[in-house]
Design a protein around this motif. Structure first.
Motif, short mmCIF file in Angstrom:
data_model
loop_
_atom_site.label_atom_id
_atom_site.label_comp_id
_atom_site.label_asym_id
_atom_site.label_seq_id
_atom_site.Cartn_x
_atom_site.Cartn_y
_atom_site.Cartn_z
N ARG A 174 0.83 -1.21 0.00
CA ARG A 174 0.00 0.00 0.00
C ARG A 174 0.87 1.26 0.00
N TYR A 175 2.12 1.12 0.38
CA TYR A 175 3.00 2.28 0.52
C TYR A 175 4.18 2.24 -0.45
N ALA A 176 4.89 1.14 -0.49
CA ALA A 176 6.10 1.05 -1.31
C ALA A 176 5.76 1.07 -2.80
N LYS A 177 6.67 1.60 -3.61
CA LYS A 177 6.44 1.60 -5.05
C LYS A 177 6.92 0.30 -5.69
N ARG A 178 7.88 -0.37 -5.04
CA ARG A 178 8.38 -1.64 -5.56
C ARG A 178 8.86 -2.50 -4.39
N ILE A 179 8.56 -3.81 -4.46
CA ILE A 179 8.95 -4.75 -3.41
C ILE A 179 9.66 -5.93 -4.05
N TYR A 180 10.86 -6.22 -3.55
CA TYR A 180 11.56 -7.44 -3.93
C TYR A 180 11.37 -8.44 -2.80
N PHE A 181 10.95 -9.66 -3.16
CA PHE A 181 10.73 -10.67 -2.12
C PHE A 181 11.72 -11.81 -2.25
N LEU A 182 12.36 -12.13 -1.10
CA LEU A 182 13.30 -13.25 -1.01
C LEU A 182 12.75 -14.27 -0.03
N SER A 183 12.71 -15.52 -0.42
CA SER A 183 12.29 -16.57 0.49
C SER A 183 13.44 -16.91 1.43
N SER A 184 13.18 -16.91 2.73
CA SER A 184 14.23 -17.22 3.71
C SER A 184 14.62 -18.69 3.66
N THR A 185 13.77 -19.53 3.08
CA THR A 185 14.08 -20.96 2.98
C THR A 185 14.66 -21.32 1.61
N GLY A 186 14.61 -20.38 0.68
CA GLY A 186 15.08 -20.66 -0.68
C GLY A 186 14.00 -21.21 -1.58
N ASN A 187 12.86 -21.60 -0.99
CA ASN A 187 11.76 -22.18 -1.76
C ASN A 187 10.72 -21.11 -2.10
N MET A 188 10.17 -21.20 -3.30
CA MET A 188 9.13 -20.27 -3.74
C MET A 188 7.98 -21.09 -4.32
N PRO A 189 7.06 -21.57 -3.47
CA PRO A 189 5.97 -22.43 -3.93
C PRO A 189 5.14 -21.77 -5.03
N PRO A 190 4.72 -22.53 -6.04
CA PRO A 190 3.91 -21.98 -7.14
C PRO A 190 2.64 -21.30 -6.64
N GLU A 191 2.02 -21.87 -5.61
CA GLU A 191 0.77 -21.29 -5.11
C GLU A 191 1.00 -19.91 -4.50
N PHE A 192 2.22 -19.64 -4.02
CA PHE A 192 2.53 -18.33 -3.46
C PHE A 192 2.47 -17.27 -4.56
N SER A 193 3.02 -17.60 -5.73
CA SER A 193 2.99 -16.67 -6.86
C SER A 193 1.56 -16.35 -7.25
N GLU A 194 0.69 -17.35 -7.19
CA GLU A 194 -0.71 -17.13 -7.53
C GLU A 194 -1.40 -16.23 -6.52
N GLU A 195 -1.04 -16.40 -5.24
CA GLU A 195 -1.69 -15.63 -4.18
C GLU A 195 -1.33 -14.15 -4.22
N ILE A 196 -0.17 -13.83 -4.76
CA ILE A 196 0.25 -12.42 -4.78
C ILE A 196 0.14 -11.80 -6.17
#
Length: 320
Positions: A174-196
């Motif tokens: 709601r505030y930032a113009k750009r957000i970079y997201f890093l997974s702390s576990t190294g995993n990026m589940p496909p369903e996460f991409s769909e949710e965001i």
């Protein structure tokens, strides 16, 4: 009884002992003492608590201007003392809640009370990323509700477990113009991409981990490692949601019911499974950790103690 009502006294039986002097415990003490409940707060670091790590508080009701966390906590304590709350700077090492009169033991003495409120908070993780400790409060943040407004129209990096940061990402977006997201576990589940997918400001960086936070007076960039390379990304903020916050309950020897992460389970009156023993703040099982919620729980526990000590009568109003 000693002449000074607020001086710790191992000889008398208190109505209430509060273990922990942060915002939740101090709030409980204020409301209890106003209700003429003889109260003692035992805390190993009076004036400290996890709240102290917040540095500047900008969203606490009644303070339109930002206030240092330490100053806010000192005001709370001063208010409690004005209501004749006793304070003992000591470390609780043992408890026995089996009997009607509860026992709380410290290296300097044994205290007894008809009721106990546990408000020892949670222990934050030690800074583990290079540059993290240096830039806390100067670009490094841990709470979107608290700090996201400071990053209006700025670029930020968020690090955490995908299944645990969705609400935080939505708020930061709601505030930032750009957000970079890093997974702390190294995993990026496909369903996460769909949710965001509706949060078009977020750019996922699968396969990379945070190596270092870089800056001068404030955060300027982060160094990432992964995919056989190191790369820098310019950013003005880093939100870290890493594992490590655990309730501070190592002093308990009683069988209090706990949740999966070791937090204490309480009912709607903030009472644990042991009658007369209450818990408030970050030791309890709750999703949102805010000072205003902690103080509200402290208030509620004090009113519950009041009702219990007065034979289950209705809560006494303390509006004025």
């Amino acid at each position: 009884m000693k002449n000074n009502q607020t001086e710790p006294d191992t000889e008398r039986i208190y109505d209430l002992i509060v273990i922990g002097g942060g915002p939740a415990g101090t709030s409980a003490a204020i409301y209890a003492s106003r209700g003429k409940i003889d109260t003692l707060v035992i805390d190993k670091d009076i004036g400290g608590s996890a709240m102290g790590g917040s540095h500047i508080i900008s969203n606490y009701p009644g303070f339109p201007e930002p206030i240092e966390a330490e100053k806010l906590l000192k005001r709370m304590r001063k208010q409690a003392i004005s209501q004749r709350t006793g304070f003992a700077q000591d470390n609780v090492i043992y408890t026995d809640f089996r009997d009607e009169i509860k026992l709380v033991v410290t290296p300097n003495g044994e205290y007894r009370a008809r009721s106990v409120v546990i408000a020892t908070g949670s222990m934050g993780r030690e800074p583990s990323v290079k540059g993290e400790e240096e830039f806390i409060g100067r670009g490094v943040a841990y709470c979107a509700i608290c700090d996201a407004p400071y990053f209006q129209d700025k670029t930020v990096v968020v690090v955490g477990q995908p299944d645990r940061v969705l609400e935080e990402l939505e708020l930061i977006s709601r505030y930032a113009k750009r957000i970079y997201f890093l997974s702390s576990t190294g995993n990026m589940p496909p369903e996460f991409s769909e949710e965001i997918e509706d949060l078009n400001k977020i750019r996922l960086l699968p396969g990379y981990r945070l190596k270092e936070i870089v800056g001068d007076r404030i955060v300027r960039s982060v160094l990432l490692t992964g995919k056989g390379e190191d790369r820098y990304i310019e950013t003005e903020g880093v939100f870290l949601y890493l594992q490590g916050n655990k309730p501070v309950l190592d002093f308990l020897t009683d069988k209090l019911e706990r949740g999966e992460e070791g937090c204490l389970k309480v009912d709607e009156d903030m009472m644990t499974n042991i009658p007369g023993v209450f818990a408030v703040g970050d030791v309890t099982c709750k999703k949102v950790r805010q000072i205003s919620i902690a103080t509200a729980q402290g208030c509620k526990s004090a009113l519950s103690v009041d009702r219990m000590l007065h034979h289950g009568k209705k809560f006494r109003s303390q509006w004025s």
